[in-house]
Design a protein around this motif. Structure first.
Motif, PDB file in Angstrom:
ATOM      1  N   ALA A  43       0.829  -1.204   0.000  1.00 34.27           N
ATOM      2  CA  ALA A  43       0.000   0.000   0.000  1.00 34.27           C
ATOM      3  C   ALA A  43       0.866   1.259   0.000  1.00 34.27           C
ATOM      4  O   ALA A  43       0.549   2.238  -0.679  1.00 34.27           O
ATOM      5  N   LEU A  44       1.972   1.246   0.746  1.00 32.27           N
ATOM      6  CA  LEU A  44       2.856   2.400   0.806  1.00 32.27           C
ATOM      7  C   LEU A  44       3.572   2.644  -0.518  1.00 32.27           C
ATOM      8  O   LEU A  44       4.000   3.757  -0.804  1.00 32.27           O
ATOM      9  N   LYS A  45       3.710   1.605  -1.322  1.00 33.53           N
ATOM     10  CA  LYS A  45       4.390   1.732  -2.612  1.00 33.53           C
ATOM     11  C   LYS A  45       3.408   1.895  -3.770  1.00 33.53           C
ATOM     12  O   LYS A  45       3.786   1.804  -4.923  1.00 33.53           O
ATOM     13  N   SER A  46       2.153   2.176  -3.489  1.00 37.43           N
ATOM     14  CA  SER A  46       1.125   2.260  -4.530  1.00 37.43           C
ATOM     15  C   SER A  46       1.089   3.639  -5.191  1.00 37.43           C
ATOM     16  O   SER A  46       1.612   4.625  -4.669  1.00 37.43           O
ATOM     17  N   GLU A  47       0.434   3.701  -6.343  1.00 43.63           N
ATOM     18  CA  GLU A  47       0.237   4.956  -7.067  1.00 43.63           C
ATOM     19  C   GLU A  47      -0.594   5.935  -6.226  1.00 43.63           C
ATOM     20  O   GLU A  47      -0.330   7.134  -6.207  1.00 43.63           O
ATOM     21  N   GLN A  48      -1.592   5.403  -5.526  1.00 43.41           N
ATOM     22  CA  GLN A  48      -2.439   6.250  -4.692  1.00 43.41           C
ATOM     23  C   GLN A  48      -1.624   6.885  -3.561  1.00 43.41           C
ATOM     24  O   GLN A  48      -1.762   8.082  -3.284  1.00 43.41           O
ATOM     25  N   ALA A  49      -0.768   6.101  -2.923  1.00 48.89           N
ATOM     26  CA  ALA A  49       0.080   6.637  -1.853  1.00 48.89           C
ATOM     27  C   ALA A  49       1.023   7.695  -2.410  1.00 48.89           C
ATOM     28  O   ALA A  49       1.299   8.700  -1.748  1.00 48.89           O
ATOM     29  N   GLU A  50       1.504   7.490  -3.632  1.00 50.18           N
ATOM     30  CA  GLU A  50       2.394   8.460  -4.269  1.00 50.18           C
ATOM     31  C   GLU A  50       1.691   9.804  -4.437  1.00 50.18           C
ATOM     32  O   GLU A  50       2.240  10.861  -4.105  1.00 50.18           O
ATOM     33  N   GLY A  51       0.476   9.781  -4.938  1.00 47.86           N
ATOM     34  CA  GLY A  51      -0.268  11.017  -5.152  1.00 47.86           C
ATOM     35  C   GLY A  51      -0.570  11.751  -3.860  1.00 47.86           C
ATOM     36  O   GLY A  51      -0.409  12.977  -3.771  1.00 47.86           O
ATOM     37  N   ILE A  52      -1.001  11.010  -2.862  1.00 49.70           N
ATOM     38  CA  ILE A  52      -1.328  11.617  -1.567  1.00 49.70           C
ATOM     39  C   ILE A  52      -0.069  12.181  -0.912  1.00 49.70           C
ATOM     40  O   ILE A  52      -0.064  13.310  -0.423  1.00 49.70           O
ATOM     41  N   SER A  53       1.002  11.395  -0.928  1.00 52.69           N
ATOM     42  CA  SER A  53       2.230  11.855  -0.282  1.00 52.69           C
ATOM     43  C   SER A  53       2.801  13.073  -0.990  1.00 52.69           C
ATOM     44  O   SER A  53       3.329  13.977  -0.340  1.00 52.69           O
ATOM     45  N   ASP A  54       2.709  13.114  -2.320  1.00 53.61           N
ATOM     46  CA  ASP A  54       3.205  14.284  -3.056  1.00 53.61           C
ATOM     47  C   ASP A  54       2.479  15.551  -2.611  1.00 53.61           C
ATOM     48  O   ASP A  54       3.105  16.590  -2.400  1.00 53.61           O
ATOM     49  N   LYS A  55       1.161  15.473  -2.485  1.00 53.66           N
ATOM     50  CA  LYS A  55       0.387  16.647  -2.072  1.00 53.66           C
ATOM     51  C   LYS A  55       0.773  17.091  -0.665  1.00 53.66           C
ATOM     52  O   LYS A  55       0.943  18.286  -0.399  1.00 53.66           O
ATOM     53  N   ILE A  56       0.901  16.141   0.244  1.00 61.92           N
ATOM     54  CA  ILE A  56       1.254  16.471   1.630  1.00 61.92           C
ATOM     55  C   ILE A  56       2.666  17.036   1.709  1.00 61.92           C
ATOM     56  O   ILE A  56       2.908  18.064   2.364  1.00 61.92           O
ATOM     57  N   LEU A  57       3.610  16.384   1.037  1.00 67.70           N
ATOM     58  CA  LEU A  57       4.997  16.843   1.090  1.00 67.70           C
ATOM     59  C   LEU A  57       5.168  18.199   0.416  1.00 67.70           C
ATOM     60  O   LEU A  57       5.925  19.041   0.903  1.00 67.70           O
ATOM     61  N   ASP A  58       4.473  18.417  -0.697  1.00 62.80           N
ATOM     62  CA  ASP A  58       4.540  19.721  -1.359  1.00 62.80           C
ATOM     63  C   ASP A  58       3.998  20.821  -0.453  1.00 62.80           C
ATOM     64  O   ASP A  58       4.582  21.902  -0.356  1.00 62.80           O
ATOM     65  N   GLY A  59       2.888  20.536   0.211  1.00 64.38           N
ATOM     66  CA  GLY A  59       2.306  21.512   1.128  1.00 64.38           C
ATOM     67  C   GLY A  59       3.217  21.820   2.299  1.00 64.38           C
ATOM     68  O   GLY A  59       3.401  22.981   2.676  1.00 64.38           O
ATOM     69  N   ALA A  60       3.803  20.772   2.873  1.00 65.40           N
ATOM     70  CA  ALA A  60       4.705  20.967   4.009  1.00 65.40           C
ATOM     71  C   ALA A  60       5.955  21.732   3.589  1.00 65.40           C
ATOM     72  O   ALA A  60       6.421  22.627   4.311  1.00 65.40           O
ATOM     73  N   ALA A  61       6.497  21.408   2.423  1.00 62.32           N
ATOM     74  CA  ALA A  61       7.684  22.114   1.924  1.00 62.32           C
ATOM     75  C   ALA A  61       7.354  23.572   1.651  1.00 62.32           C
ATOM     76  O   ALA A  61       8.142  24.468   1.987  1.00 62.32           O
ATOM     77  N   GLY A  62       6.197  23.822   1.059  1.00 65.12           N
ATOM     78  CA  GLY A  62       5.780  25.195   0.795  1.00 65.12           C
ATOM     79  C   GLY A  62       5.626  25.989   2.072  1.00 65.12           C
ATOM     80  O   GLY A  62       6.049  27.154   2.151  1.00 65.12           O
ATOM     81  N   LEU A  63       5.038  25.379   3.081  1.00 65.75           N
ATOM     82  CA  LEU A  63       4.870  26.046   4.370  1.00 65.75           C
ATOM     83  C   LEU A  63       6.229  26.337   5.009  1.00 65.75           C
ATOM     84  O   LEU A  63       6.468  27.429   5.511  1.00 65.75           O
ATOM     85  N   ALA A  64       7.122  25.350   4.985  1.00 63.13           N
ATOM     86  CA  ALA A  64       8.453  25.545   5.567  1.00 63.13           C
ATOM     87  C   ALA A  64       9.184  26.679   4.861  1.00 63.13           C
ATOM     88  O   ALA A  64       9.831  27.514   5.509  1.00 63.13           O
ATOM     89  N   ASN A  65       9.084  26.731   3.543  1.00 67.48           N
ATOM     90  CA  ASN A  65       9.744  27.805   2.803  1.00 67.48           C
ATOM     91  C   ASN A  65       9.114  29.164   3.109  1.00 67.48           C
ATOM     92  O   ASN A  65       9.820  30.175   3.198  1.00 67.48           O
ATOM     93  N   LYS A  66       7.817  29.186   3.286  1.00 67.36           N
ATOM     94  CA  LYS A  66       7.129  30.444   3.605  1.00 67.36           C
ATOM     95  C   LYS A  66       7.543  30.943   4.986  1.00 67.36           C
ATOM     96  O   LYS A  66       7.849  32.133   5.161  1.00 67.36           O
ATOM     97  N   VAL A  67       7.573  30.030   5.953  1.00 67.13           N
ATOM     98  CA  VAL A  67       7.917  30.398   7.329  1.00 67.13           C
ATOM     99  C   VAL A  67       9.365  30.887   7.415  1.00 67.13           C
ATOM    100  O   VAL A  67       9.664  31.828   8.151  1.00 67.13           O
ATOM    101  N   THR A  68      10.265  30.262   6.664  1.00 65.64           N
ATOM    102  CA  THR A  68      11.684  30.621   6.731  1.00 65.64           C
ATOM    103  C   THR A  68      12.071  31.673   5.697  1.00 65.64           C
ATOM    104  O   THR A  68      13.243  32.038   5.604  1.00 65.64           O
ATOM    105  N   GLY A  69      11.097  32.126   4.932  1.00 64.30           N
ATOM    106  CA  GLY A  69      11.404  33.107   3.897  1.00 64.30           C
ATOM    107  C   GLY A  69      12.260  32.535   2.785  1.00 64.30           C
ATOM    108  O   GLY A  69      12.946  33.264   2.082  1.00 64.30           O
ATOM    109  N   GLY A  70      12.235  31.218   2.629  1.00 65.19           N
ATOM    110  CA  GLY A  70      13.004  30.555   1.580  1.00 65.19           C
ATOM    111  C   GLY A  70      14.489  30.440   1.873  1.00 65.19           C
ATOM    112  O   GLY A  70      15.259  29.999   1.022  1.00 65.19           O
TER     113      GLY A  70
END
Length: 78
Positions: free
Chosen positions: A31-58
């Motif tokens: 399940a962790l190696k599935s296409e569905q997990a890939e899509g969900i994890s990409d959205k979560i990781l992109d959001g977290a990375a965006g937030l981290a960059n926003k908080v730290t000013g990049g």
């Protein structure tokens, strides 16, 4: 129900969860190696990375990107 009872119940549930994970390790890994997990994890990781960059000013965008890619490699199929 007292706090002690809640602690005992939480301990029992944790034990059951651990046993379930052991019995279903192959299915969980699949399940962790599935296409569905890939899509969900990409959205979560992109959001977290965006937030981290926003908080730290990049200021740490290289490290944030490196961490995001490292985590992405562990979840999903890409």
């Amino acid at each position: 129900m007292g706090i002690e009872d809640l602690g005992k119940q939480a301990s029992r549930l944790a034990g059951k969860a651990g046993e379930f994970a052991k019995q279903n390790a192959d299915k969980i890994d699949e399940a962790l190696k599935s296409e569905q997990a890939e899509g969900i994890s990409d959205k979560i990781l992109d959001g977290a990375a965006g937030l981290a960059n926003k908080v730290t000013g990049g200021k740490h965008s290289d490290k944030v990107s490196e961490l995001r890619d490292n985590l992405d490699g562990k979840i999903g199929n890409e």
